[in-house]
Scaffold this motif. Structure first.
Motif, short mmCIF file in Angstrom:
data_model
loop_
_atom_site.label_atom_id
_atom_site.label_comp_id
_atom_site.label_asym_id
_atom_site.label_seq_id
_atom_site.Cartn_x
_atom_site.Cartn_y
_atom_site.Cartn_z
N LEU A 1 0.87 -1.17 0.00
CA LEU A 1 0.00 0.00 0.00
C LEU A 1 0.90 1.22 0.00
N SER A 2 0.65 2.14 -0.91
CA SER A 2 1.48 3.34 -0.96
C SER A 2 0.62 4.58 -1.11
N THR A 3 1.12 5.66 -0.55
CA THR A 3 0.47 6.96 -0.62
C THR A 3 1.39 7.91 -1.38
N HIS A 4 0.81 8.60 -2.35
CA HIS A 4 1.58 9.51 -3.22
C HIS A 4 0.94 10.89 -3.19
N ARG A 5 1.78 11.90 -3.26
CA ARG A 5 1.30 13.28 -3.33
C ARG A 5 1.39 13.75 -4.78
N LEU A 6 0.34 14.42 -5.26
CA LEU A 6 0.36 15.01 -6.60
C LEU A 6 0.83 16.46 -6.47
N GLU A 7 1.83 16.81 -7.26
CA GLU A 7 2.39 18.16 -7.24
C GLU A 7 2.15 18.79 -8.61
N PRO A 8 1.03 19.52 -8.75
CA PRO A 8 0.62 20.03 -10.06
C PRO A 8 1.59 21.03 -10.69
N ASP A 9 2.28 21.82 -9.89
CA ASP A 9 3.19 22.82 -10.46
C ASP A 9 4.31 22.20 -11.29
N HIS A 10 4.68 20.97 -10.94
CA HIS A 10 5.79 20.30 -11.63
C HIS A 10 5.34 19.04 -12.37
N HIS A 11 4.03 18.78 -12.40
CA HIS A 11 3.48 17.55 -13.01
C HIS A 11 4.19 16.34 -12.43
N ARG A 12 4.33 16.34 -11.11
CA ARG A 12 5.10 15.31 -10.42
C ARG A 12 4.22 14.55 -9.43
N ILE A 13 4.51 13.25 -9.33
CA ILE A 13 3.89 12.38 -8.34
C ILE A 13 5.00 11.91 -7.43
N ARG A 14 4.85 12.19 -6.14
CA ARG A 14 5.92 11.85 -5.19
C ARG A 14 5.43 10.83 -4.17
N LEU A 15 6.19 9.77 -3.99
CA LEU A 15 5.89 8.76 -2.98
C LEU A 15 6.14 9.36 -1.61
N VAL A 16 5.12 9.28 -0.72
CA VAL A 16 5.30 9.84 0.63
C VAL A 16 5.29 8.77 1.71
N ALA A 17 4.69 7.60 1.42
CA ALA A 17 4.68 6.51 2.40
C ALA A 17 4.36 5.21 1.69
N GLN A 18 4.93 4.12 2.22
CA GLN A 18 4.68 2.81 1.64
C GLN A 18 4.78 1.73 2.70
N TRP A 19 3.92 0.72 2.55
CA TRP A 19 3.94 -0.48 3.37
C TRP A 19 3.98 -1.67 2.46
N PRO A 20 4.79 -2.65 2.71
CA PRO A 20 5.82 -2.70 3.76
C PRO A 20 6.99 -1.79 3.40
N ALA A 21 7.73 -1.40 4.41
CA ALA A 21 8.81 -0.43 4.21
C ALA A 21 9.84 -0.90 3.20
N GLU A 22 10.14 -2.20 3.16
CA GLU A 22 11.16 -2.70 2.23
C GLU A 22 10.72 -2.58 0.78
N ALA A 23 9.45 -2.34 0.53
CA ALA A 23 8.96 -2.19 -0.84
C ALA A 23 9.41 -0.87 -1.44
#
Length: 140
Positions: A41-63
């Protein structure tokens, strides 16, 4: 078996109990894994100014080592993503939908290792994100 409403309540309590997104993602994943063959399971932030998707959290951590920390999308792909996110619909990788397949390709999500569910996260103050769940192809 837990009823849908009690499950939703437990899920909401798990999410709202933690202010830190990493903790919330981890606890939510553990709760979901009790009811589905959840692989990640992962959570990503959308950053419209840069057309970027950034990973902010993921489970399990080793993924985290196996996934891109951020993705820059070309303008047409970003616009498709924003249109889909505004609709607040969940995208399933097994759906036979050309638009959905196009969005999965733009997000560089590989569905050969399990079924994907991608849900838009729309904050009340305009912030946006994605919640990406990967489950085993076979149900428990």
């Amino acid at each position: 078996m837990q009823s849908a409403s009690s499950y939703q309540l437990a899920l909401w309590q798990s999410i709202s109990r933690h202010l830190d997104i990493a903790e919330s993602t981890e606890y939510t994943a553990r709760l979901l894994a009790q009811h589905a063959s959840l692989r990640s399971l992962s959570t990503h932030r959308l950053e419209p100014d840069h057309h970027r998707i950034r990973l902010v959290a993921q489970w399990p951590a080793e993924a985290i080592a196996n996934s891109a920390g951020e993705l820059h999308l070309p303008k047409p792909a970003w616009e498709r993503l924003e249109r889909w996110a505004r609709q607040s619909t969940v995208l399933r990788s097994d759906a036979d939908d050309a638009k959905g397949k196009s969005l999965l390709a733009a997000l560089e999500l590989d569905d050969t290792e399990g079924e994907l569910l991608i849900a838009p996260l729309n904050g009340e103050h305009g912030s946006r994100g994605l919640l990406v769940a990967r489950a085993d192809l076979k149900q428990r």
